[in-house]
Design a protein around this motif. Structure first.
Motif, PDB file in Angstrom:
ATOM      1  N   GLU A  70       0.839  -1.195   0.000  1.00 18.53           N
ATOM      2  CA  GLU A  70       0.000   0.000   0.000  1.00 18.53           C
ATOM      3  C   GLU A  70       0.872   1.242   0.000  1.00 18.53           C
ATOM      4  OE1 GLU A  70      -3.779   1.683   2.606  1.00 18.53           O
ATOM      5  OE2 GLU A  70      -2.998  -0.317   2.997  1.00 18.53           O
ATOM      6  N   ASN A  71       0.579   2.166  -0.911  1.00 14.81           N
ATOM      7  CA  ASN A  71       1.254   3.471  -0.996  1.00 14.81           C
ATOM      8  C   ASN A  71       2.777   3.387  -0.892  1.00 14.81           C
ATOM      9  OD1 ASN A  71      -1.248   4.586  -1.247  1.00 14.81           O
ATOM     10  ND2 ASN A  71      -1.305   5.507   0.769  1.00 14.81           N
ATOM     11  N   GLY A  72       3.370   2.464  -1.600  1.00 17.25           N
ATOM     12  CA  GLY A  72       4.830   2.373  -1.639  1.00 17.25           C
ATOM     13  C   GLY A  72       5.447   1.567  -0.506  1.00 17.25           C
ATOM     14  N   PHE A  73       4.657   1.071   0.401  1.00 19.61           N
ATOM     15  CA  PHE A  73       5.165   0.217   1.478  1.00 19.61           C
ATOM     16  C   PHE A  73       4.630  -1.189   1.273  1.00 19.61           C
ATOM     17  CE2 PHE A  73       5.407   4.386   3.475  1.00 19.61           C
ATOM     18  CZ  PHE A  73       6.654   4.332   4.080  1.00 19.61           C
ATOM     19  N   LYS A  74       5.428  -2.175   1.700  1.00 20.22           N
ATOM     20  CA  LYS A  74       4.925  -3.542   1.647  1.00 20.22           C
ATOM     21  C   LYS A  74       5.237  -4.262   2.951  1.00 20.22           C
ATOM     22  CE  LYS A  74       8.792  -5.049  -1.243  1.00 20.22           C
ATOM     23  NZ  LYS A  74       9.139  -5.608  -2.547  1.00 20.22           N
ATOM     24  N   LEU A  75       4.269  -5.016   3.392  1.00 25.72           N
ATOM     25  CA  LEU A  75       4.399  -5.868   4.570  1.00 25.72           C
ATOM     26  C   LEU A  75       4.735  -7.261   4.078  1.00 25.72           C
ATOM     27  CD1 LEU A  75       4.053  -6.344   7.642  1.00 25.72           C
ATOM     28  CD2 LEU A  75       1.638  -6.799   7.182  1.00 25.72           C
ATOM     29  N   GLN A  76       5.803  -7.822   4.621  1.00 23.23           N
ATOM     30  CA  GLN A  76       6.232  -9.157   4.225  1.00 23.23           C
ATOM     31  C   GLN A  76       6.354 -10.041   5.461  1.00 23.23           C
ATOM     32  OE1 GLN A  76      10.009  -8.286   2.267  1.00 23.23           O
ATOM     33  NE2 GLN A  76       9.013  -8.496   0.271  1.00 23.23           N
ATOM     34  N   GLN A  77       6.234 -11.364   5.234  1.00 21.49           N
ATOM     35  CA  GLN A  77       6.455 -12.325   6.303  1.00 21.49           C
ATOM     36  C   GLN A  77       7.562 -13.276   5.881  1.00 21.49           C
ATOM     37  OE1 GLN A  77       3.334 -15.147   7.310  1.00 21.49           O
ATOM     38  NE2 GLN A  77       4.049 -15.213   9.430  1.00 21.49           N
TER      39      GLN A  77
END
Length: 150
Positions: free
Chosen positions: A107-114
Motif C-alpha cells: 500500500e502506498n509504496g510500502f509492503k508488509l512481508q512475512q
C-alpha cells in the motif's frame, strides 16, 4: 519464532557453523567466551546454548550460510527483534524479499512481508529499506497503517 526456538536452532547448528568457518573446538569456545566442555555439550546436543551465546553466534557468525538458512535471514536482525520485541526504525536496504519472504500487503509504496522460516514480519519502502520488524502481526499491520497514512 521466540527466543527458545532460536536457542534450539542455533544450538543444533553450532557444530556445522564451527566447521563452516574452519574453527577448532578450542577456537570456537574461546571466540564465544564459553568453555570447551560447554561447547562439546552443545555440539553433542546434550544441552542448549544460553541466550548470550546465541546472540554472540548471531553477531560473530552473521554471514554463516548455515545460520542464515536455518533462521531465514539475517541472524542479528532476528536476535534483535526477539530481544527488543520488534525494530521500529529505518534500516539498511534489503534485497526486497527475493529469498525467504512472501508479500502480505502492499500500500502506498510500502509492503508488509512475512519471513517463510522465522515467520516474523517486516515493512519495506519502495526502495526496499526496512522500516519495521516484529513477530507480532497486529503490531506490524498497525505500523503499516501509520506509515501509509503519515
Amino acid at each position: 519464532m521466540n527466543m527458545d526456538q532460536m536457542i534450539e536452532i542455533v544450538s543444533s547448528k553450532l557444530k556445522l557453523i564451527r566447521i563452516e568457518h574452519g574453527y577448532t573446538q578450542d577456537k570456537m569456545a574461546s571466540t564465544l567466551g564459553i568453555s570447551k566442555k560447554t561447547l562439546l555439550q552443545i555440539e553433542k546436543q546434550r544441552t542448549h546454548a544460553n541466550w548470550t551465546t546465541v546472540a554472540a553466534v548471531a553477531a560473530l557468525f552473521r554471514n554463516s550460510e548455515i545460520l542464515k538458512t536455518a533462521l531465514g535471514g539475517d541472524p542479528v536482525e532476528i536476535a534483535e527483534i526477539l530481544a527488543h520485541q520488534g525494530i521500529d526504525r529505518p534500516k539498511e536496504q534489503t534485497m526486497g524479499g527475493r529469498v525467504w519472504w512472501k508479500d502480505v500487503k502492499q500500500e502506498n509504496g510500502f509492503k508488509l512481508q512475512q519471513n517463510l522460516i522465522s515467520k516474523h514480519y517486516r515493512i519495506l519502502d519502495a526502495d526496499n529499506h526496512r522500516w519495521y520488524s516484529s513477530f507480532d502481526v497486529d503490531e506490524a499491520y498497525e505500523r503499516l497503517d501509520e506509515l501509509v497514512n503519515s
